[in-house]
Design an enzyme around this catalytic site. Structure first.
Site, PDB file in Angstrom:
ATOM      1  N   ASP A 179       0.516 -12.401  28.259  1.00  0.00           N
ATOM      2  CA  ASP A 179       1.518 -13.461  28.285  1.00  0.00           C
ATOM      3  C   ASP A 179       0.910 -14.714  27.668  1.00  0.00           C
ATOM      4  O   ASP A 179      -0.312 -14.901  27.700  1.00  0.00           O
ATOM      5  CB  ASP A 179       1.959 -13.753  29.717  1.00  0.00           C
ATOM      6  CG  ASP A 179       2.880 -12.691  30.289  1.00  0.00           C
ATOM      7  OD1 ASP A 179       3.533 -11.977  29.502  1.00  0.00           O
ATOM      8  OD2 ASP A 179       2.965 -12.575  31.522  1.00  0.00           O
ATOM      9  N   ASP A 233       9.251 -10.286  26.984  1.00  0.00           N
ATOM     10  CA  ASP A 233      10.024 -10.680  28.164  1.00  0.00           C
ATOM     11  C   ASP A 233      11.353 -11.317  27.760  1.00  0.00           C
ATOM     12  O   ASP A 233      12.392 -11.044  28.361  1.00  0.00           O
ATOM     13  CB  ASP A 233       9.230 -11.661  29.028  1.00  0.00           C
ATOM     14  CG  ASP A 233       7.940 -11.078  29.565  1.00  0.00           C
ATOM     15  OD1 ASP A 233       7.847  -9.846  29.707  1.00  0.00           O
ATOM     16  OD2 ASP A 233       7.015 -11.865  29.843  1.00  0.00           O
TER      17      ASP A 233
END
Length: 146
Positions: A110, A127
């Protein structure tokens, strides 16, 4: 049906490749600190907001199983795949990219941290694509009902 499968695979491959390319940039040292967002490397051992991190290495196998079930269901329910080809290509491509991270890096890579007005979870392109795919499915479902 071959046209549907080609379209599905095109979106799957595009989302998967774009996500992995962006992650490669961060894995090789790119960082940015800004007023609204920071672009920083974080390994998420759980799912959204680090939930289920306690499952450890088992989480990747559970997710792999869920993706396999969804994939099998879609190819069994050809009408569903025809109706939502683009969205499912995006969804599964993004999901597979995040699962690959778990196997290769020990957690999902991330890098987007929104921190203006409130601190939000760190997330990535995959995401966002998963969220966009879900919104597309919901909108298409409402349109089809009318």
């Amino acid at each position: 049906m071959s046209r549907v499968i080609f379209k599905f695979l095109a979106y799957f491959t595009a989302i998967f490749a774009i996500d992995q390319a962006i992650k490669w940039v961060f894995l090789h040292g790119f960082r940015y600190k800004g007023e609204f967002i920071d672009l920083v490397l974080v390994y998420n051992k759980g799912v959204a907001f680090s939930m289920f991190a306690f499952l450890g290495a088992n989480l990747k196998y559970i997710q792999l199983g869920l993706i396999a079930l969804l994939f099998g269901y879609l190819f069994g329910q050809k009408e569903l795949l025809k109706t939502h080809t683009v969205a499912f290509g995006m969804l599964i491509g993004a999901g597979c990219s995040n699962i690959l991270d778990r196997f290769v890096h020990g957690g999902v890579v991330d890098y987007i941290f929104w921190h203006k007005w409130f601190d939000f979870a760190v997330f990535n392109f995959a995401d966002v694509m998963i969220d966009v795919a879900i919104v597309i499915i919901i909108i298409q479902s409402f349109i089809r009902k009318k």
